[in-house]
Design a protein around this motif. Structure first.
Motif, PDB file in Angstrom:
ATOM      1  N   THR A  68      13.968  12.309 -15.290  1.00  0.00           N
ATOM      2  CA  THR A  68      14.123  11.624 -14.007  1.00  0.00           C
ATOM      3  C   THR A  68      13.211  12.206 -12.931  1.00  0.00           C
ATOM      4  O   THR A  68      12.890  11.531 -11.956  1.00  0.00           O
ATOM      5  CB  THR A  68      15.576  11.737 -13.509  1.00  0.00           C
ATOM      6  N   GLY A  69      12.843  13.476 -13.088  1.00  0.00           N
ATOM      7  CA  GLY A  69      12.043  14.132 -12.064  1.00  0.00           C
ATOM      8  C   GLY A  69      12.819  14.425 -10.805  1.00  0.00           C
ATOM      9  O   GLY A  69      12.242  14.729  -9.760  1.00  0.00           O
ATOM     10  N   ALA A  70      14.139  14.349 -10.898  1.00  0.00           N
ATOM     11  CA  ALA A  70      14.988  14.641  -9.739  1.00  0.00           C
ATOM     12  C   ALA A  70      16.349  15.103 -10.255  1.00  0.00           C
ATOM     13  O   ALA A  70      16.792  14.702 -11.336  1.00  0.00           O
ATOM     14  CB  ALA A  70      15.146  13.419  -8.851  1.00  0.00           C
ATOM     15  N   ALA A  71      16.999  15.944  -9.473  1.00  0.00           N
ATOM     16  CA  ALA A  71      18.319  16.459  -9.859  1.00  0.00           C
ATOM     17  C   ALA A  71      19.197  16.572  -8.630  1.00  0.00           C
ATOM     18  O   ALA A  71      18.706  16.833  -7.527  1.00  0.00           O
ATOM     19  CB  ALA A  71      18.193  17.818 -10.537  1.00  0.00           C
ATOM     20  N   ILE A  72      20.487  16.368  -8.827  1.00  0.00           N
ATOM     21  CA  ILE A  72      21.458  16.573  -7.758  1.00  0.00           C
ATOM     22  C   ILE A  72      22.404  17.685  -8.186  1.00  0.00           C
ATOM     23  O   ILE A  72      22.862  17.732  -9.333  1.00  0.00           O
ATOM     24  CB  ILE A  72      22.212  15.281  -7.406  1.00  0.00           C
ATOM     25  N   PHE A  73      22.679  18.608  -7.275  1.00  0.00           N
ATOM     26  CA  PHE A  73      23.453  19.818  -7.554  1.00  0.00           C
ATOM     27  C   PHE A  73      24.764  19.775  -6.773  1.00  0.00           C
ATOM     28  O   PHE A  73      24.758  19.662  -5.540  1.00  0.00           O
ATOM     29  CB  PHE A  73      22.666  21.060  -7.130  1.00  0.00           C
ATOM     30  N   VAL A  74      25.901  19.871  -7.477  1.00  0.00           N
ATOM     31  CA  VAL A  74      27.220  19.914  -6.832  1.00  0.00           C
ATOM     32  C   VAL A  74      28.080  20.945  -7.544  1.00  0.00           C
ATOM     33  O   VAL A  74      27.787  21.347  -8.670  1.00  0.00           O
ATOM     34  CB  VAL A  74      27.926  18.543  -6.855  1.00  0.00           C
ATOM     35  N   ASP A  75      29.173  21.354  -6.883  1.00  0.00           N
ATOM     36  CA  ASP A  75      30.093  22.300  -7.513  1.00  0.00           C
ATOM     37  C   ASP A  75      31.239  21.553  -8.193  1.00  0.00           C
ATOM     38  O   ASP A  75      31.266  20.315  -8.231  1.00  0.00           O
ATOM     39  CB  ASP A  75      30.602  23.334  -6.506  1.00  0.00           C
ATOM     40  N   GLY A  76      32.198  22.318  -8.724  1.00  0.00           N
ATOM     41  CA  GLY A  76      33.270  21.753  -9.539  1.00  0.00           C
ATOM     42  C   GLY A  76      34.154  20.748  -8.829  1.00  0.00           C
ATOM     43  O   GLY A  76      34.819  19.929  -9.484  1.00  0.00           O
ATOM     44  N   TYR A  78      33.197  18.239  -7.201  1.00  0.00           N
ATOM     45  CA  TYR A  78      32.561  16.920  -7.130  1.00  0.00           C
ATOM     46  C   TYR A  78      32.010  16.445  -8.469  1.00  0.00           C
ATOM     47  O   TYR A  78      31.215  15.516  -8.516  1.00  0.00           O
ATOM     48  CB  TYR A  78      31.432  16.961  -6.097  1.00  0.00           C
ATOM     49  N   THR A  79      32.438  17.072  -9.559  1.00  0.00           N
ATOM     50  CA  THR A  79      31.910  16.730 -10.879  1.00  0.00           C
ATOM     51  C   THR A  79      32.094  15.252 -11.203  1.00  0.00           C
ATOM     52  O   THR A  79      31.176  14.595 -11.732  1.00  0.00           O
ATOM     53  CB  THR A  79      32.597  17.583 -11.957  1.00  0.00           C
ATOM     54  N   VAL A  80      33.253  14.706 -10.894  1.00  0.00           N
ATOM     55  CA  VAL A  80      33.526  13.292 -11.174  1.00  0.00           C
ATOM     56  C   VAL A  80      32.905  12.411 -10.101  1.00  0.00           C
ATOM     57  O   VAL A  80      32.257  11.394 -10.402  1.00  0.00           O
ATOM     58  CB  VAL A  80      35.050  13.051 -11.266  1.00  0.00           C
ATOM     59  N   GLN A  81      33.084  12.788  -8.845  1.00  0.00           N
ATOM     60  CA  GLN A  81      32.598  11.963  -7.737  1.00  0.00           C
ATOM     61  C   GLN A  81      31.094  11.720  -7.809  1.00  0.00           C
ATOM     62  O   GLN A  81      30.627  10.607  -7.559  1.00  0.00           O
ATOM     63  CB  GLN A  81      32.961  12.631  -6.405  1.00  0.00           C
ATOM     64  N   VAL A  82      30.332  12.770  -8.143  1.00  0.00           N
ATOM     65  CA  VAL A  82      28.877  12.598  -8.156  1.00  0.00           C
ATOM     66  C   VAL A  82      28.455  11.571  -9.202  1.00  0.00           C
ATOM     67  O   VAL A  82      27.503  10.801  -9.000  1.00  0.00           O
ATOM     68  CB  VAL A  82      28.170  13.955  -8.373  1.00  0.00           C
ATOM     69  N   ARG A  83      29.175  11.501 -10.305  1.00  0.00           N
ATOM     70  CA  ARG A  83      28.836  10.527 -11.351  1.00  0.00           C
ATOM     71  C   ARG A  83      29.226   9.107 -10.949  1.00  0.00           C
ATOM     72  O   ARG A  83      28.622   8.136 -11.420  1.00  0.00           O
ATOM     73  CB  ARG A  83      29.498  10.935 -12.670  1.00  0.00           C
ATOM     74  N   ASP A  84      30.219   8.989 -10.088  1.00  0.00           N
ATOM     75  CA  ASP A  84      30.606   7.674  -9.591  1.00  0.00           C
ATOM     76  C   ASP A  84      29.622   7.148  -8.543  1.00  0.00           C
ATOM     77  O   ASP A  84      29.402   5.934  -8.440  1.00  0.00           O
ATOM     78  CB  ASP A  84      31.998   7.730  -8.962  1.00  0.00           C
ATOM     79  N   GLN A  85      29.032   8.067  -7.775  1.00  0.00           N
ATOM     80  CA  GLN A  85      28.250   7.643  -6.614  1.00  0.00           C
ATOM     81  C   GLN A  85      26.741   7.705  -6.812  1.00  0.00           C
ATOM     82  O   GLN A  85      26.002   7.017  -6.099  1.00  0.00           O
ATOM     83  CB  GLN A  85      28.631   8.510  -5.399  1.00  0.00           C
ATOM     84  N   VAL A  86      26.271   8.522  -7.746  1.00  0.00           N
ATOM     85  CA  VAL A  86      24.829   8.736  -7.903  1.00  0.00           C
ATOM     86  C   VAL A  86      24.378   8.215  -9.261  1.00  0.00           C
ATOM     87  O   VAL A  86      24.972   8.524 -10.301  1.00  0.00           O
ATOM     88  CB  VAL A  86      24.484  10.241  -7.761  1.00  0.00           C
ATOM     89  N   ASP A  87      23.307   7.456  -9.257  1.00  0.00           N
ATOM     90  CA  ASP A  87      22.763   6.850 -10.474  1.00  0.00           C
ATOM     91  C   ASP A  87      22.124   7.922 -11.353  1.00  0.00           C
ATOM     92  O   ASP A  87      21.135   8.558 -10.974  1.00  0.00           O
ATOM     93  CB  ASP A  87      21.721   5.801 -10.074  1.00  0.00           C
ATOM     94  N   GLY A  88      22.680   8.110 -12.549  1.00  0.00           N
ATOM     95  CA  GLY A  88      22.163   9.108 -13.472  1.00  0.00           C
ATOM     96  C   GLY A  88      20.781   8.784 -14.010  1.00  0.00           C
ATOM     97  O   GLY A  88      20.108   9.651 -14.572  1.00  0.00           O
ATOM     98  N   ALA A  89      20.338   7.537 -13.844  1.00  0.00           N
ATOM     99  CA  ALA A  89      18.975   7.185 -14.244  1.00  0.00           C
ATOM    100  C   ALA A  89      17.952   7.669 -13.224  1.00  0.00           C
ATOM    101  O   ALA A  89      16.760   7.738 -13.529  1.00  0.00           O
ATOM    102  CB  ALA A  89      18.855   5.675 -14.425  1.00  0.00           C
ATOM    103  N   LEU A  90      18.416   7.997 -12.013  1.00  0.00           N
ATOM    104  CA  LEU A  90      17.526   8.474 -10.953  1.00  0.00           C
ATOM    105  C   LEU A  90      17.607   9.983 -10.770  1.00  0.00           C
ATOM    106  O   LEU A  90      16.604  10.641 -10.484  1.00  0.00           O
ATOM    107  CB  LEU A  90      17.867   7.785  -9.623  1.00  0.00           C
ATOM    108  N   PHE A  91      18.821  10.538 -10.904  1.00  0.00           N
ATOM    109  CA  PHE A  91      19.040  11.968 -10.684  1.00  0.00           C
ATOM    110  C   PHE A  91      19.858  12.536 -11.839  1.00  0.00           C
ATOM    111  O   PHE A  91      20.909  11.988 -12.189  1.00  0.00           O
ATOM    112  CB  PHE A  91      19.826  12.211  -9.385  1.00  0.00           C
TER     113      PHE A  91
END
Length: 606
Positions: A68-76, A78-91
């Protein structure tokens, strides 16, 4: 034309990076004051990625890259929330503290990479660490001239123009002049000429001012330079300054434009200036040192006095918690009657709770976005309901509500977990709730030697969950301000590992801390019980040295349907009964009719 998709926004950022000859850029959730909660204009990570949590960051590479050339970093949290809100094909999703910016850049950035960062949004320590990591691949960290996201964010909000307001001595308990004199004495003792006060709540506390520039946190965007002669300079946008503010600050505080702050830092040649590395951005250190000042990295001298509440602030908190407790109890009674129909949704419940707080006539704001979490959403510790995520509260399920109010005399924060009928909660739900309650009681009744840190208390809350082979991925307690930030340092109750700030800081009498153990079964339900507590001195007959304990400040009934009395010891049952007796004593005079009957019924002895 507005860029509606996050893919389009990411593409626009990459084009901007190429234009600036940068190979990548780091995007934190932060502002120029290292705030946890930031104004709308500074929500760059959410604009770019869609992530709406309060803690996180991203790295975006430009040009040639793998994946993807991009990554998003969160702590424990937000493990579920980040997958609901951020497109894994982009980050790609990365978890901290296991993953770090430096490690990811070493794995993904090209040799000789020039990685950009905004020196007004990162700490100096972070910049040094990333510079060291990039040096291993012949790369460099480059401070940008103007944030590249701002260059491509078409509809970026402007910083709030709201005027700064006065926080009266009646509620503050001490005048700003007293506080500034204390800071001046500290500067003289330490041999410093000045100190940079850059944290927004520190500025607010020192000058006894408040504002409306950050949602739910009553602060004004500003900086202070405090000098050893007792004078100070306030750097704030001119439109925020009223005649009342000028009179309040007096002749010893010079009011200057916020835009003049960088030049003022560069004009301190030969001066020794104290700066807090945890609360001041890298740009502040750079401007001071480039201008010829000597910087001394040290704790902001307002942090401890702000955290240790004076007697006026302590009583204000009690009054605010008691008032707030009546509002929350009205809500829980309403919820018990209305939610089993299945017609109440998460947003509707949050709105009704706010309405009950507004009925007090003195609510200034909420202290954070209400976590109104039904069913499986309750398993997300920092769930934020919006129009997209909102669901009806299902009958025969657990509902978790974490909320708070901002009042002139105190800031509240309470979590209650309740069973929504009909029917009965499962044996597993009751077991987990009772274990959380036992941990909550263990903190509430803890007695510990002065000088103890939050990390030494944390396992008190977890021990009964650990016995069942389960745990929770957030801290047990955070500091709370006085009509200020609902998350206030330096104190914190949490595991010592993970690099969490505050866990090793001594706890002092007068500090206010949350007590909030929990349990979360992903996809099913979540439980948290939270009260605020005041640290107090304890006299122990025959004891040696100084000892501390907690006074509970929050009083709202616990859900009896989720408590297994047989799992509680005699002393734990006595605590619950005493807690409910005090709750009734405090709340009943504030309530009438069916609300009064509900509290009386729910405060009967176990």
């Amino acid at each position: 034309m507005l860029m509606q998709t996050h893919e389009a926004r990411l593409d626009a950022l990459r084009k901007e990076l190429v234009k600036r000859e940068l190979d990548g850029f780091v995007v934190p959730i932060s502002d120029e004051h290292m705030s946890e909660y930031v104004g709308a204009y500074a929500q760059r990570l959410e604009w770019l990625t869609g992530f709406g949590g309060s803690a996180g960051s991203a790295i975006v590479l430009a040009g040639e890259y793998e994946g993807t050339g991009a990554a998003i970093f969160v702590d424990g949290r937000y493990t579920v929330q980040v997958r609901d809100q951020v497109d894994g094909a982009l980050f790609e999703y990365r978890s901290v503290p296991q993953d770090s910016h430096g490690k990811w850049l070493l794995e993904h950035a090209p040799e000789g990479a020039r990685i950009g960062y905004d020196a007004w949004l990162h700490s100096r320590g972070w910049a040094k660490a990333i510079s060291g990591a990039l040096a291993k691949i012949g790369g460099e960290l480059v401070a940008v001239d103007g944030n590249p996201i701002d260059a491509v964010w078409d509809s970026q909000p402007v910083p709030s123009p709201a005027p700064a307001t006065i926080h009266s001595d009646e509620h503050a308990g001490r005048s700003s002049a007293e506080k500034r004199a204390e800071v001046a004495d500290w500067l003289k003792r330490e041999g410093h000429d000045a100190v940079v006060i850059s944290a927004l709540d520190s500025v607010a506390w020192l000058l006894n001012i408040r504002g409306a520039d950050v949602d739910h946190t009553p602060v004004a965007l500003s900086y202070v330079l405090a000098h050893s002669d007792g004078t100070a300079e306030l750097f704030i946008a001119p439109e925020k300054v009223t005649p009342e503010l000028e009179r309040h600050l007096g002749n010893a505080v010079t009011i200057r434009s916020r835009d003049s702050f960088p030049a003022a830092l560069s004009d301190l040649r030969g001066k020794t200036v104290a700066v807090d590395p945890e609360r001041a951005v890298a740009a502040i250190f750079e401007l001071l040192e480039q201008g010829g000042a000597k910087t001394v990295a040290t704790l902001d001298p307002t942090i401890l006095p702000k955290a240790i509440k004076n007697t006026v602030e302590q009583q204000g908190h009690r009054d605010a918690q008691h008032r707030d407790g009546a509002a929350v109890s009205k809500f829980l009674h309403w919820l018990e009657e209305q939610a089993p129909s299945g017609e109440i949704d998460e947003l509707g419940a949050a709105a009704q709770l706010k309405a009950f707080r507004e009925e007090t006539g003195v609510l200034r704001d909420l202290s954070f976005d209400t976590i109104s979490a039904a069913g499986a959403h309750a398993a997300l510790p920092h769930y934020k309901v919006d129009e997209d995520s909102n669901i009806p509260i299902p009958p025969s399920s657990i509902y978790l509500v974490d909320s708070g109010g901002q009042y002139a005399d105190g800031t509240t924060d309470i979590t209650r977990t309740v069973w929504v009928g009909p029917g009965k909660p499962s044996a597993e739900m009751i077991d987990r709730n009772t274990r959380v309650l036992k941990g909550h009681i263990a903190i509430a009744t803890a007695v510990f030697p002065a000088g103890s840190a939050g990390s030494q208390l944390d396992s008190f809350a977890r021990q009964y969950l650990w016995q069942a082979g389960v745990d929770y991925a957030h801290g047990t307690g955070h500091g709370v301000g006085s009509f200020l930030s609902v998350h206030e340092g330096p104190q914190r109750i949490a595991k010592a590992s993970g690099g969490q700030a505050g866990t090793d800081h001594p706890i002092h009498a007068g500090m206010i801390i949350s007590n909030e153990p929990g349990y979360y079964k992903q996809g099913h339900f979540g439980i948290r019980i939270e009260n605020l507590v005041l640290v107090e001195e304890r006299e122990i007959e025959g004891g040696e040295g100084e000892w501390l304990g907690f006074e509970t400040l929050t009083f709202v009934p616990l859900d009896r349907q989720l408590i297994d009395k047989s799992m509680l010891s005699h002393s734990e049952i006595a605590w619950v009964d005493a807690y409910h007796a005090t709750t009734a004593e405090i709340l009943l005079p504030q309530l009438e009719g069916a609300d009064r009957d509900w509290v009386e019924r729910n405060c009967a002895p176990l």
